[in-house]
Design a protein around this motif. Structure first.
Motif: not given
Length: 370
Positions: A101-113, A126-133
């Motif tokens: 459901g909508s309240a559960s966690k989901a990984d977020g990230c910032t991507c750039i190319a 190209i790269g990113q920060n990988w944000d997760w638990i």
């Protein structure tokens, strides 16, 4: 700080999986325990519910690419673990989204190319920060996959997952932003699509790997090729759009951007930092257009504007919160497709150094360049 474990696998699909399962068994078990807890505490999903739901994705994986399914079976055999557990790892995003459901966690990230002429030395970056638990930090590994006639792959992944963020020897790379919509469906899991992308030789092939079958959940796939082009492929379960960087650079975070995808964007209900991260990264890239290089992209990934929910995410806890389940930047990656190398920081890039990785030569194990 010690870097990520590095493994090299080769042979048939089943043999590659078996090698991965044997070599990375410790990290795979770590990930299974972590997701059992994350599903239970973060989304009220039992492991039995998760594995039963994951079984629905097996026919989709087989239809998408039977060789990938063989590799998953090999991982199960090599690690001595139940196949349903390994399938659940590879469908973990769909389990969280569709069951939690909508309240559960989901990984977020910032991507750039960034591509020529926006880059300083006319390189493709190209790269990113990988944000997760935090729970997943100890389950990350770097793996090189030799799989002729398909391209050799060098990627960082959660051990036991067959596709994630990385590049191949044909000069193609992929980064990922998780998106969330109210649509619920069964289709090809995100991490299977990521492997399909890395199995490709050209950008059109990679786009086709994303779009050719319905998908299990929404995501943005940021693609680049060393020939000097990049695109973002923003997807819902069925609909999609391709975003092209006319100014030579592109960013993406965790909300839908395309006006042509009509979808209920669930992120709009809570994760407001996604807009600031995307705007901030775009602003910083625009200011340096024509002079963007790897070091400048690293500086963007270290940016602390709106700390702790910044591009460099620290996820500081309130006294009542469990730090293991907090979102933070677990790694930062910058890939130079012109030189065929990538650099990784373990943890937040503001606190750790980047180590450079490259494809092995004469079958030596891929390792950081120190």
């Amino acid at each position: 700080m010690k870097g990520f474990p590095v493994f090299r696998i080769s042979g048939t699909a089943y043999e590659r999986g078996r090698q991965f399962g044997q070599l990375a068994r410790e990290q795979i078990v770590t990930n299974l325990r972590a997701y059992e807890r994350a599903f239970r505490e973060g989304a009220a999903i039992s492991w039995e519910e998760a594995t039963a739901y994951a079984a629905q994705f097996i026919p989709w994986i087989e239809q998408y690419d039977a060789e990938i399914m063989e590799e998953i079976k090999g991982i199960s055999e090599g690690a001595g673990l139940d196949l349903q557990d390994i399938v659940a790892l590879n469908a973990r995003s769909e389990i969280i989204t569709n069951l939690g459901g909508s309240a559960s966690k989901a990984d977020g990230c910032t991507c750039i190319a960034a591509v020529p002429p926006a880059t300083k030395r006319q390189e493709t970056l190209i790269g990113q920060n990988w944000d997760w638990i935090n729970l997943i930090a100890d389950g990350l590994v770097v793996v090189e996959i030799e799989q002729p006639p398909r391209p050799t792959i060098l990627m960082i992944t959660e051990a036991g997952i067959v596709g994630k963020i990385g590049m191949n020897a044909k000069g193609l790379a992929v980064c990922l932003n998780f998106l969330r919509s109210s649509e619920k469906s069964v289709g090809v899991p995100i991490h299977i699509i990521l492997r399909g992308i890395l199995n490709s030789s050209t950008l059109p092939q990679a786009i086709r790997q994303i779009t050719r079958l319905p998908r299990g959940t929404a995501a943005n796939y940021l693609l680049a090729h060393r020939e000097g082009e990049a695109v973002g492929v923003e997807t819902a379960q069925v609909n999609y759009d391709v975003l092209y960087p006319l100014e030579g650079h592109i960013t993406h975070t965790n909300h839908f951007v395309s006006p042509r995808i009509q979808v209920d964007d669930s992120v709009r209900m809570g994760a407001s930092d996604t807009y600031l991260r995307m705007g901030r990264a775009t602003k910083l890239l625009t200011a340096e257009r024509g002079s963007i290089d790897e070091e400048y992209i690293k500086d963007i990934f270290r940016d602390h504007f709106s700390y702790p929910d910044a591009i460099c995410r620290h996820g500081e806890a309130e006294e009542s919160e469990e730090t293991a389940l907090l979102d933070c930047t677990l790694f930062s990656i910058v890939m130079n497709l012109t030189t065929g190398t990538f650099e990784l920081s373990k943890g937040q890039p503001c606190q750790s150094t980047y180590e450079r990785y490259h494809f092995s030569e004469k079958h030596e194990i891929a390792k950081p360049i120190l």
